[in-house]
Design a protein around this motif. Structure first.
Motif, mmCIF file in Angstrom:
data_model
loop_
_atom_site.group_PDB
_atom_site.id
_atom_site.type_symbol
_atom_site.label_atom_id
_atom_site.label_comp_id
_atom_site.label_asym_id
_atom_site.label_seq_id
_atom_site.Cartn_x
_atom_site.Cartn_y
_atom_site.Cartn_z
ATOM 1 N N UNK A 219 16.188 21.933 21.506
ATOM 2 C CA UNK A 219 16.315 22.341 23.161
ATOM 3 C C UNK A 219 17.587 22.862 23.406
ATOM 4 N N UNK A 220 17.668 24.254 23.767
ATOM 5 C CA UNK A 220 18.941 24.861 23.870
ATOM 6 C C UNK A 220 18.755 25.640 25.246
ATOM 7 N N UNK A 221 19.816 25.249 25.989
ATOM 8 C CA UNK A 221 20.240 26.236 27.238
ATOM 9 C C UNK A 221 21.252 27.078 27.252
ATOM 10 N N UNK A 222 21.181 28.322 27.723
ATOM 11 C CA UNK A 222 22.283 29.241 27.736
ATOM 12 C C UNK A 222 22.525 29.730 29.262
ATOM 13 N N UNK A 223 23.664 29.964 29.629
ATOM 14 C CA UNK A 223 23.929 30.218 30.946
ATOM 15 C C UNK A 223 24.970 31.540 30.799
ATOM 16 N N UNK A 224 24.680 32.573 31.352
ATOM 17 C CA UNK A 224 25.444 33.831 31.422
ATOM 18 C C UNK A 224 25.702 34.055 32.889
ATOM 19 N N UNK A 225 27.112 33.715 33.239
ATOM 20 C CA UNK A 225 27.732 33.916 34.660
ATOM 21 C C UNK A 225 28.660 35.226 34.804
ATOM 22 N N UNK A 226 28.274 36.159 35.757
ATOM 23 C CA UNK A 226 29.187 37.522 35.673
ATOM 24 C C UNK A 226 29.524 37.506 37.029
ATOM 25 N N UNK A 227 30.678 37.448 37.178
ATOM 26 C CA UNK A 227 31.474 37.692 38.457
ATOM 27 C C UNK A 227 32.645 38.264 38.278
ATOM 28 N N UNK A 228 32.559 39.388 37.753
ATOM 29 C CA UNK A 228 34.072 40.099 37.491
ATOM 30 C C UNK A 228 34.534 41.046 38.537
ATOM 31 N N UNK A 229 35.364 41.816 38.081
ATOM 32 C CA UNK A 229 36.061 42.767 39.047
ATOM 33 C C UNK A 229 35.256 43.959 39.401
ATOM 34 N N UNK A 230 35.297 44.660 40.523
ATOM 35 C CA UNK A 230 34.531 45.764 40.921
ATOM 36 C C UNK A 230 34.929 47.069 39.849
ATOM 37 N N UNK A 231 36.104 46.974 39.044
ATOM 38 C CA UNK A 231 36.336 48.165 38.212
ATOM 39 C C UNK A 231 36.047 47.745 36.878
ATOM 40 N N UNK A 232 35.188 46.495 36.536
ATOM 41 C CA UNK A 232 34.993 46.113 34.937
ATOM 42 C C UNK A 232 33.510 46.797 34.720
ATOM 43 N N UNK B 115 23.008 35.012 35.644
ATOM 44 C CA UNK B 115 23.575 35.349 36.953
ATOM 45 C C UNK B 115 24.636 36.377 37.121
ATOM 46 N N UNK B 116 24.266 37.549 37.722
ATOM 47 C CA UNK B 116 25.150 38.789 37.877
ATOM 48 C C UNK B 116 25.491 38.974 39.431
ATOM 49 N N UNK B 117 26.726 38.732 39.628
ATOM 50 C CA UNK B 117 27.139 38.777 41.044
ATOM 51 C C UNK B 117 28.180 40.089 41.397
ATOM 52 N N UNK B 118 28.880 40.296 40.192
ATOM 53 C CA UNK B 118 29.867 41.654 40.646
ATOM 54 C C UNK B 118 30.229 42.233 39.271
ATOM 55 N N UNK B 119 30.852 43.317 39.491
ATOM 56 C CA UNK B 119 31.292 44.338 38.348
ATOM 57 C C UNK B 119 30.760 45.730 38.587
ATOM 58 N N UNK B 120 31.569 46.606 37.968
ATOM 59 C CA UNK B 120 31.028 48.082 38.277
ATOM 60 C C UNK B 120 29.799 48.408 37.754
ATOM 61 N N UNK B 121 29.856 48.164 36.399
ATOM 62 C CA UNK B 121 28.207 48.411 35.716
ATOM 63 C C UNK B 121 28.159 47.417 34.823
ATOM 64 N N UNK B 122 27.075 46.775 34.989
ATOM 65 C CA UNK B 122 26.793 45.525 33.838
ATOM 66 C C UNK B 122 25.238 45.839 33.212
ATOM 67 N N UNK B 123 25.208 45.564 31.921
ATOM 68 C CA UNK B 123 24.224 45.704 31.406
ATOM 69 C C UNK B 123 23.747 44.485 30.469
ATOM 70 N N UNK B 124 22.531 43.641 30.773
ATOM 71 C CA UNK B 124 22.139 42.558 29.965
ATOM 72 C C UNK B 124 20.902 42.819 29.275
ATOM 73 N N UNK B 125 20.971 42.809 27.970
ATOM 74 C CA UNK B 125 19.997 42.923 27.011
ATOM 75 C C UNK B 125 19.602 41.383 26.480
#
Length: 436
Positions: free
Chosen positions: A228-241, A262-272
């Motif tokens: 049983x595995x749980x994985x969290x990805x939290x993205x709250x980076x700068x507006x230029x990243x 969870x994606x909250x900030x960043x210039x361009x973010x791609x999650x695969x």
């Protein structure tokens, strides 16, 4: 000679590979993987604007314009206080801190629980750790994505985590990646979870400079039978990243895997996110929330591949787009011919708060079996004006009323996060943005 999209980037990567070849090719098997990945880039280039998988996210153009891929000096070392401020308040976890792609022991914890081991990728390769060869590019496949290939060429560091059979790891393992330079950072995490083991992994990437930076992270996660595995990805980076994440998971019999993105900030973010259910009795849960403002662009691409019978998957992604932000969702479910008795569900719901916000959503379902229960769908709209009027008519200010409605909209995803400090962290950001 034919020119490909991102040719200037590939040329610089080739030069860097040659300059660092002695360090990057110390292990013969991994050296072969790196060379094949580089050859793939040279022969195919980076995704062009008409590439179907990157149709709404022209990451290649953005990187050509903003990121210097030439060799560059190390960035500044942050202080202990800066590192602590970037962590999620109140979260009791084992912290593994990487700064500019390098592991920093003084800002990290020693994992003292029995049943789990940690080493850096460079140590694992140097010491001949079987996990390094076993997992390096085995699940992510450089030949299937150019940015995975880029990572396989240059990633020399990351976390190698092995959870032994039957181990129950009491605290989450928090992989903290901090960038302090205006160039690119590539890390690869290899995670092997043994039979009937239980563990929670959390990953967060942050940037500490005003100039544009690019982080390219690949996670290869093997979940054995009964685990049983749980994985969290939290993205709250700068507006230029700029950030691209590839998470590739394979599941064994009767295993359970949960991904929370969870994606909250960043210039361009791609999650695969790619999950393969390779045995009977597997369960996979995918929860996603993207709360965007300014000109933030977030693209979530998910794939769930049911290959065996009697498995279950459930996917729920919700997006809130404000200002001129853009959200993209592309979710694919494959049910193979042998995967009878499959239950697979997918839902994507979005709210646009302004006329300038955009969302592109494409749920996909391909079924080759006949005894299944599957559904997929998406909705896009605005806040319910009647509900907003109802709250305002009872003396609640408009901003507070909107925040209440959006909290309610996102509540089922937030509840699925389970870790209370993470829930509080996300809820505080929603409140701060909407009641400003």
């Amino acid at each position: 000679m034919k020119k490909f999209a991102g040719q200037s980037i590939i040329d610089q990567l080739s030069e860097r590979f040659e300059a660092s070849k002695q360090q990057l090719t110390s292990n013969a098997a991994i050296a072969d993987v790196r060379q094949k990945a580089l050859n793939h880039l040279r022969e195919n280039g980076l995704p062009h604007p008409k590439a179907e998988e990157y149709k709404f996210t022209n990451l290649t153009k953005a990187l050509e314009k903003h990121i210097n891929f030439a060799l560059e000096a190390e960035g500044n070392m942050p202080t202990q206080e800066q590192v602590a401020q970037l962590r999620i308040s109140g979260l009791d976890a084992y912290f593994l801190t990487f700064i500019n792609g390098k592991f920093v022991a003084e800002f990290s914890d020693e994992i003292k629980e029995d049943g789990v081991s940690f080493s850096t990728l460079s140590e694992a390769i140097e010491q001949g750790n079987d996990l390094a060869e076993k997992h390096f590019d085995k699940l992510s496949k450089s030949t299937e994505d150019a940015f995975v290939a880029m990572n396989s060429v240059l990633a020399s560091e990351g976390a190698v985590i092995e959870v032994k059979a039957n181990a129950v790891i009491q605290k989450p393992i928090y992989i903290q990646c901090i960038n302090t330079r205006s160039s690119d950072v590539h890390t690869k995490n290899l995670i092997d979870i043994g039979q009937n083991a239980q563990v929670t992994i959390l990953e967060k990437v942050d940037t500490l400079q005003a100039e544009p930076g690019f982080s390219n992270v690949v996670n290869e996660i093997s979940v054995a039978a009964g685990a049983n595995a749980k994985y969290y990805k939290i993205e709250n980076d700068t507006p230029t990243s700029y950030h691209i994440s590839n998470v590739h998971v394979t599941q064994g019999k009767d295993s359970k895997f949960t991904a929370n993105t969870v994606a909250l900030d960043g210039a361009m973010v791609r999650n695969n996110l790619d999950i393969k259910l390779e045995a009977e009795g597997c369960e996979a849960y995918m929860n996603g929330l993207y709360l965007l403002n300014g000109k933030t662009h977030v693209d979530n691409h998910t794939t769930v591949d049911h290959t065996k019978p009697n498995a279950y998957s459930n996917e729920l992604y919700k997006g809130i787009m404000d200002d001129q932000s853009r959200g993209v969702f592309n979710g694919k479910i494959f049910v193979r011919q042998d995967a009878q008795k499959t239950n697979a569900f997918q839902s994507n719901k979005n709210i646009l708060l302004t006329d300038n916000a955009t969302v592109n959503t494409k749920p996909q379902l391909e079924i080759w079996a006949d005894d299944v229960k599957c559904s997929h769908g998406c909705t896009t709209g605005q806040l319910d004006k009647d509900a907003l009027f109802y709250l305002m008519a009872r003396g609640i200010k408009k901003d507070s009323a909107m925040a209440m409605l959006l909290h309610a909209f996102a509540s089922d995803v937030i509840e699925n996060l389970e870790l209370e400090p993470v829930q509080a962290y996300v809820e505080a950001i929603i409140t701060a943005r909407l009641e400003k």
